[in-house]
Design a protein around this motif. Structure first.
Motif, PDB file in Angstrom:
ATOM      1  N   ILE A 127      21.204  89.122  64.059  1.00 42.04           N
ATOM      2  CA  ILE A 127      22.486  88.884  63.402  1.00 42.04           C
ATOM      3  C   ILE A 127      23.585  89.406  64.322  1.00 42.04           C
ATOM      4  O   ILE A 127      23.426  90.452  64.946  1.00 42.04           O
ATOM      5  N   LEU A 128      24.688  88.681  64.392  1.00 42.76           N
ATOM      6  CA  LEU A 128      25.869  89.144  65.105  1.00 42.76           C
ATOM      7  C   LEU A 128      27.055  88.993  64.170  1.00 42.76           C
ATOM      8  O   LEU A 128      27.272  87.920  63.606  1.00 42.76           O
ATOM      9  N   TRP A 129      27.784  90.078  63.958  1.00 47.78           N
ATOM     10  CA  TRP A 129      29.033  90.082  63.180  1.00 47.78           C
ATOM     11  C   TRP A 129      30.186  90.353  64.131  1.00 47.78           C
ATOM     12  O   TRP A 129      30.139  91.304  64.905  1.00 47.78           O
ATOM     13  N   TRP A 130      31.236  89.552  64.036  1.00 52.27           N
ATOM     14  CA  TRP A 130      32.475  89.764  64.780  1.00 52.27           C
ATOM     15  C   TRP A 130      33.554  89.977  63.726  1.00 52.27           C
ATOM     16  O   TRP A 130      33.972  89.049  63.043  1.00 52.27           O
ATOM     17  N   LEU A 131      33.981  91.217  63.583  1.00 52.80           N
ATOM     18  CA  LEU A 131      34.882  91.627  62.508  1.00 52.80           C
ATOM     19  C   LEU A 131      36.313  91.825  63.021  1.00 52.80           C
ATOM     20  O   LEU A 131      36.525  92.029  64.214  1.00 52.80           O
ATOM     21  N   PRO A 132      37.291  91.814  62.116  1.00 48.83           N
ATOM     22  CA  PRO A 132      38.687  91.964  62.531  1.00 48.83           C
ATOM     23  C   PRO A 132      39.116  93.411  62.749  1.00 48.83           C
ATOM     24  O   PRO A 132      40.301  93.684  62.961  1.00 48.83           O
ATOM     25  N   GLY A 133      38.172  94.333  62.705  1.00 47.21           N
ATOM     26  CA  GLY A 133      38.475  95.733  62.941  1.00 47.21           C
ATOM     27  C   GLY A 133      37.223  96.479  63.360  1.00 47.21           C
ATOM     28  O   GLY A 133      36.108  95.968  63.229  1.00 47.21           O
ATOM     29  N   ASN A 134      37.391  97.675  63.888  1.00 53.63           N
ATOM     30  CA  ASN A 134      36.263  98.448  64.393  1.00 53.63           C
ATOM     31  C   ASN A 134      35.312  98.876  63.285  1.00 53.63           C
ATOM     32  O   ASN A 134      35.742  99.349  62.234  1.00 53.63           O
ATOM     33  N   VAL A 135      34.023  98.713  63.552  1.00 50.76           N
ATOM     34  CA  VAL A 135      32.961  99.083  62.612  1.00 50.76           C
ATOM     35  C   VAL A 135      32.786 100.597  62.666  1.00 50.76           C
ATOM     36  O   VAL A 135      32.673 101.183  63.749  1.00 50.76           O
TER      37      VAL A 135
END
Length: 170
Positions: free
Chosen positions: A123-131
């Protein structure tokens, strides 16, 4: 899908933008020793796509997805079956859902039935803020706003998973 068709690997890509919209592209790879998918007629292919869409939508409807504590509903928007070779088909799904983000700490949660994986997946998540925090089975890696997870065959997954991330300006 024929009983001889067996899953061997899956890959899921998730992107979330500042509007809270999540776009998911997931591909499942199979072995198909009797060429079930390669031998479908056009009508059978269309029926198979419809069945795959309904089945995936049913799985999604059973999940409880929340963004910042508010339940959201995922929807299958596209499905396709392709062939790497006559005995190695793949099934692609595009799925979308939307929640509301806020400046500061945000949380994505997904609750689904626990199971033991029959095949490995990534799985790869690209989020709008730091995890800042992740609760998921598998080998989790975080680099800023990108999260990757490798799950081996035989891993217990499900229950409640979450990703906490920080957004500067919404």
């Amino acid at each position: 899908m024929s009983e001889e068709v067996k899953p061997i690997y899956a890959k899921g890509f998730f992107t979330m933008d500042l509007s809270g919209t999540v776009r998911q592209y997931t591909v499942f790879y199979y072995t198909d020793p009797k060429f079930y998918y390669a031998n479908l007629s056009k009508d059978e292919y269309r029926r198979e796509l419809s069945l795959l869409r309904r089945n995936m939508q049913q799985f999604l409807d059973e999940e409880v997805i929340r963004i910042n504590g508010v339940r959201v509903h995922a929807k299958v928007v596209y499905v396709n079956v392709g062939l790497l070779t006559v005995n190695l088909p793949f099934i692609e799904f595009l799925i979308t859902f939307k929640g509301s983000l806020r400046s500061g700490v945000n949380n994505y949660e997904d609750e689904y039935e626990e199971e033991v994986t029959e095949y490995p997946y990534d799985i790869l998540w690209w989020l709008p803020g730091n995890v800042v925090e992740v609760s998921m089975a598998g080998e989790v890696n975080v680099k800023g706003n990108v999260l990757t997870v490798k799950v081996s065959e035989g891993t217990r997954v499900g229950g409640k998973e979450s990703i906490t991330f920080i957004v500067d300006n919404v």
